[in-house]
Scaffold this active site. Structure first.
Site, PDB file in Angstrom:
ATOM      1  N   ASP A 100       2.718   6.819  -8.221  1.00 13.41           N
ATOM      2  CA  ASP A 100       3.917   6.458  -7.461  1.00 13.41           C
ATOM      3  C   ASP A 100       5.183   6.530  -8.307  1.00 13.41           C
ATOM      4  OD1 ASP A 100       2.543   5.751  -5.008  1.00 13.41           O
ATOM      5  OD2 ASP A 100       1.746   4.047  -6.123  1.00 13.41           O
ATOM      6  N   HIS A 156      -2.452  -0.153 -11.949  1.00 13.06           N
ATOM      7  CA  HIS A 156      -3.162   0.183 -10.718  1.00 13.06           C
ATOM      8  C   HIS A 156      -4.327  -0.772 -10.533  1.00 13.06           C
ATOM      9  CE1 HIS A 156      -5.356   2.557  -7.719  1.00 13.06           C
ATOM     10  NE2 HIS A 156      -4.214   3.166  -7.484  1.00 13.06           N
ATOM     11  N   HIS A 206       0.834  -1.201   0.000  1.00 13.40           N
ATOM     12  CA  HIS A 206       0.000   0.000   0.000  1.00 13.40           C
ATOM     13  C   HIS A 206       0.869   1.252   0.000  1.00 13.40           C
ATOM     14  CE1 HIS A 206      -3.174   2.744   0.532  1.00 13.40           C
ATOM     15  NE2 HIS A 206      -3.633   2.402   1.708  1.00 13.40           N
TER      16      HIS A 206
END
Length: 471
Positions: free
Chosen positions: A388, A332, A293
């Protein structure tokens, strides 16, 4: 559903499974065997891949089309025109504030940033090399020990649920805890950062924005933090670079909420038993600590370092296709096209690099980015860069250590967690404790066997391991 109709006479041997027909498409879905049906249809959905457990009006995601909205407002507009605290107001209270409303919210949030003096002792009780997320998770739980009026275990279990009835005293108490948690999130994070460096803690300054205050608490070194060329010249007090403060503000907006992810689900699961909000946030923090996460942007940096240079990108991608390497920062769980936040953060990265200098990893990152987007293997699997991929490079350029990256995720996500928790407490139907079901797959009833009659069950994973004692 679940009841036998008069005409539904079994014509063959009973089958302990359920077949569902989608009348829109004609597709049939056969459920796995079940052992009860009195309470209706029970769905086995490993990892909650397709299970909705709550109705929410906070964040909307359309993964197929790459859309993210906070309370209906596109993330692109909020990132370019709003501020983090304005988005915080929006997520928590449901609408964009007026100037007066925002001024009140900002004032209360920033005023509640100061920690009790005793907190210094708490932070110094950690080892110098303790992970900042371990410190921060503990700190949120510790914070709740100061505020007895915020604890339903002390004040009664309807302390927050009576907010749903419009009780002004209950609402005021809830808002005070919200101010405290958002205001102190940056302070706790900065203390976790500085304790590992052996520095004194910094009291939150006045007259700065939320992210300016955070950067100030991280980097402030002396009363002036200025070096002048003349002994007589007056030194200006330290203030974070505006480009960096704004970049962090945008990153905080992008990370403030993302619907019902792992940590938000943890917050609601924990909140459903009606503990204080500090314990709820600590639980969310612990969930985000997990590498699946909150550690994604750190994984990107480690991946880029391992690649080494742009020349090594083709061989790395070949290894990824062979499942010998992991491609971090692409794809994702929700988005099946591009992550809308990735386009915003790419521009922010350029602005930060213009101030801090070009990161040596950037050439490798760009080569990987371009090669993956041109490769049918990754395109067909809808593996596009996500938020990210760039955020880790920005944090690295700003000087943050990699193990601090998840902390920079937690600070803004506190707002999203509070928005979901508040929505649950304000539910007109009340709060029902979350108690999901399982499908039992263990042995049936068996009698207790005495030591003399037992047969040893041995093997790896079937008995305790022999461990080395290190003190």
């Amino acid at each position: 559903m679940g009841r036998e109709t008069p005409s539904a006479k079994p014509t063959q041997a009973r089958e302990d499974s359920l077949t569902v027909i989608d009348n829109r498409t004609g597709k049939q879905y056969k459920d796995r065997p079940e052992d009860e049906s009195e309470r209706g249809l029970r769905v086995f959905d490993r990892g909650f891949l397709n299970t909705a457990v709550i109705e929410s009006s906070i964040t909307y995601i359309d993964g197929d089309n790459g859309i993210l909205r906070y309370r209906g407002y596109p993330i692109e507009q909020l990132a370019s025109q709003s501020s983090f605290l304005e988005c915080s107001y929006l997520l928590i209270y449901g609408s964009l504030p007026t100037r007066k409303q925002l001024a009140h919210f900002e004032r209360e949030t920033l005023l509640h940033g100061v920690m009790h003096a005793d907190a210094a002792g708490f932070f110094r009780s950690f080892r110098y090399d303790a992970h900042p997320m371990a410190i921060l998770t503990s700190a949120f739980a510790y914070l709740g020990s100061y505020y007895g009026e915020a604890n339903p275990s002390l004040q009664g279990q309807n302390l927050y649920t009576q907010c749903a009835k419009g009780d002004p005293v209950a609402l005021q108490n809830m808002d005070k805890q919200i101010f405290r948690l958002i205001g102190k999130a940056t302070t706790l994070a900065a203390m976790a950062y500085r304790v590992r460096q052996g520095r004194e803690f910094v009291v939150p300054p006045t007259g700065m924005s939320y992210t300016e205050s955070f950067l100030y608490q991280l980097d402030h070194l002396s009363p002036t933090d200025a070096v002048t060329s003349s002994a007589s010249a007056s030194a200006a007090p330290y203030k974070p670079h505006p480009v960096l403060a704004r970049a962090l503000d945008i990153l905080f907006i992008l990370h403030a909420d993302h619907e019902l992810n792992a940590s938000s689900t943890t917050v609601l699961q924990t909140g459903s038993s009606l503990p204080d909000p500090y314990s709820v946030i600590a639980a969310g923090c612990a969930s985000l600590y997990g590498p699946l996460h909150g550690g994604a942007n750190e994984a990107v940096i480690r991946m880029l370092v391992s690649i080494g240079s742009p020349e090594n990108v083709p061989s790395f991608l070949t290894a990824v296709k062979r499942r010998e390497k992991v491609l971090s920062g692409f794809g994702h769980r929700v988005y099946k096209t591009s992550d809308p936040r990735s386009f915003i953060i790419r521009k922010v990265a350029d602005e930060v690099f213009a101030v801090m200098g070009r990161d040596p990893l950037l050439d490798t990152a760009m080569a990987l980015h371009d090669a993956a987007l041109k490769d049918d293997y990754f395109v067909s699997r809808k593996l596009a860069p996500n938020v990210d991929f760039w955020s880790g490079l920005i944090y690295r350029a700003m000087g943050f250590p990699m193990d601090f990256f998840p902390v920079l995720f937690v600070v803004p996500r506190v707002v999203g967690w509070l928005a979901h928790w508040r929505q649950m407490m304000l539910s007109p139907e009340g709060v029902k404790i979350w108690r999901p079901r399982q499908v039992y797959a263990g042995p049936s009833e068996r009698p207790y066997v005495s030591f003399d009659d037992r047969e040893a069950i041995e093997g790896r994973g079937k008995e305790p391991s022999v461990v080395a004692h290190s003190g």
